[in-house]
Design a protein around this motif. Structure first.
Motif, PDB file in Angstrom:
ATOM      1  N   GLY A  35       0.834  -1.197   0.000  1.00  0.00           N
ATOM      2  CA  GLY A  35       0.000   0.000   0.000  1.00  0.00           C
ATOM      3  C   GLY A  35       0.867   1.245   0.000  1.00  0.00           C
ATOM      4  N   VAL A  36       0.254   2.385   0.279  1.00  0.00           N
ATOM      5  CA  VAL A  36       0.966   3.655   0.290  1.00  0.00           C
ATOM      6  C   VAL A  36       2.041   3.631   1.374  1.00  0.00           C
ATOM      7  N   GLY A  37       3.258   4.016   1.014  1.00  0.00           N
ATOM      8  CA  GLY A  37       4.371   4.051   1.952  1.00  0.00           C
ATOM      9  C   GLY A  37       5.197   2.788   1.994  1.00  0.00           C
ATOM     10  N   ASP A  38       4.775   1.730   1.277  1.00  0.00           N
ATOM     11  CA  ASP A  38       5.532   0.484   1.272  1.00  0.00           C
ATOM     12  C   ASP A  38       6.605   0.522   0.186  1.00  0.00           C
ATOM     13  N   ARG A  68      14.534   0.019  -6.565  1.00  0.00           N
ATOM     14  CA  ARG A  68      13.570   0.066  -5.471  1.00  0.00           C
ATOM     15  C   ARG A  68      12.724   1.312  -5.623  1.00  0.00           C
ATOM     16  N   ALA A  69      11.514   1.251  -5.108  1.00  0.00           N
ATOM     17  CA  ALA A  69      10.608   2.396  -5.193  1.00  0.00           C
ATOM     18  C   ALA A  69       9.704   2.389  -3.977  1.00  0.00           C
ATOM     19  N   VAL A  70       9.083   3.527  -3.713  1.00  0.00           N
ATOM     20  CA  VAL A  70       8.090   3.627  -2.644  1.00  0.00           C
ATOM     21  C   VAL A  70       6.765   4.043  -3.283  1.00  0.00           C
ATOM     22  N   ILE A  71       5.701   3.377  -2.880  1.00  0.00           N
ATOM     23  CA  ILE A  71       4.373   3.642  -3.429  1.00  0.00           C
ATOM     24  C   ILE A  71       3.844   4.940  -2.810  1.00  0.00           C
ATOM     25  N   VAL A  72       3.379   5.874  -3.660  1.00  0.00           N
ATOM     26  CA  VAL A  72       2.880   7.155  -3.156  1.00  0.00           C
ATOM     27  C   VAL A  72       1.389   7.362  -3.417  1.00  0.00           C
ATOM     28  N   ARG A  73       0.794   6.614  -4.367  1.00  0.00           N
ATOM     29  CA  ARG A  73      -0.640   6.695  -4.662  1.00  0.00           C
ATOM     30  C   ARG A  73      -1.136   5.316  -5.065  1.00  0.00           C
ATOM     31  N   THR A  74      -2.359   4.981  -4.672  1.00  0.00           N
ATOM     32  CA  THR A  74      -2.986   3.734  -5.126  1.00  0.00           C
ATOM     33  C   THR A  74      -4.441   3.984  -5.499  1.00  0.00           C
ATOM     34  N   ASP A 114      -0.471   9.861   3.982  1.00  0.00           N
ATOM     35  CA  ASP A 114      -0.060   8.735   4.812  1.00  0.00           C
ATOM     36  C   ASP A 114       1.447   8.488   4.764  1.00  0.00           C
ATOM     37  N   LEU A 115       2.145   9.056   3.763  1.00  0.00           N
ATOM     38  CA  LEU A 115       3.594   8.874   3.662  1.00  0.00           C
ATOM     39  C   LEU A 115       4.324   9.464   4.857  1.00  0.00           C
ATOM     40  N   ARG A 116       3.815  10.574   5.396  1.00  0.00           N
ATOM     41  CA  ARG A 116       4.483  11.224   6.526  1.00  0.00           C
ATOM     42  C   ARG A 116       4.501  10.310   7.747  1.00  0.00           C
ATOM     43  N   MET A 117       3.416   9.568   7.960  1.00  0.00           N
ATOM     44  CA  MET A 117       3.352   8.668   9.111  1.00  0.00           C
ATOM     45  C   MET A 117       4.249   7.449   8.933  1.00  0.00           C
ATOM     46  N   ILE A 123       9.672  12.971   0.781  1.00  0.00           N
ATOM     47  CA  ILE A 123       8.810  12.913  -0.392  1.00  0.00           C
ATOM     48  C   ILE A 123       7.636  13.867  -0.218  1.00  0.00           C
ATOM     49  N   VAL A 124       7.054  13.900   0.978  1.00  0.00           N
ATOM     50  CA  VAL A 124       5.922  14.773   1.248  1.00  0.00           C
ATOM     51  C   VAL A 124       6.329  16.234   1.120  1.00  0.00           C
ATOM     52  N   SER A 125       7.528  16.569   1.560  1.00  0.00           N
ATOM     53  CA  SER A 125       7.965  17.967   1.511  1.00  0.00           C
ATOM     54  C   SER A 125       8.245  18.447   0.085  1.00  0.00           C
TER      55      SER A 125
END
Length: 131
Positions: A35-38, A68-74, A114-117, A123-125
């Motif tokens: 999910g988001v943030g994984d 590698r990547a991080v999911i930011v939207r689903t 949810d990325l900030r948590m 990424i959020v900034s």
């Protein structure tokens, strides 16, 4: 929810346009779904063409690279603790290097709050809009 062979758009300026998930890197809590943030391992399916002339554009990835990547939207809707349900129009990710740092320097598009948590405050900034 992103699983094996799921495709995601890349919203940074690393040079990749489309990636395909080959592995979800996290605890075995959600049976291989991310999910988001994984963090995921992905293959670059489509990338920007490389400028061979004296252009200053440096492409950091090529087609076929494993990154590698991080999911930011689903597209899958996510329920927030306050009761709101949030979903996006597409699946998107940001590419990372081996030190878990962003490969690109800019982000073009909306990202989830949810990325900030989950510890992805950088990424959020950099994102122009957070939902």
């Amino acid at each position: 929810m992103i699983g094996l062979k799921g495709t995601l758009n890349v919203i940074d300026n690393s040079g990749a346009l489309l990636i395909e998930c080959v592995n979800v890197l996290k605890q075995k809590v959600n049976n291989g779904w991310g999910g988001v943030g994984d963090e995921i391992v992905c293959v670059v399916k489509r990338a920007r063409p490389v400028a061979t002339s004296t252009g200053s554009t440096v492409v950091k990835v090529r087609r076929g690279d494993v990154r590698r990547a991080v999911i930011v939207r689903t597209k899958k809707s996510v329920r927030r603790p306050d009761g709101r349900i949030v979903s996006f129009d597409d699946n998107a990710a940001v590419l990372l290097n081996n030190k878990r740092e962003m490969l690109g320097t800019r982000i073009a598009g909306v990202v989830s709050a949810d990325l900030r948590m989950k510890g992805w405050g950088k990424i959020v900034s950099l994102a122009p809009k957070v939902i």
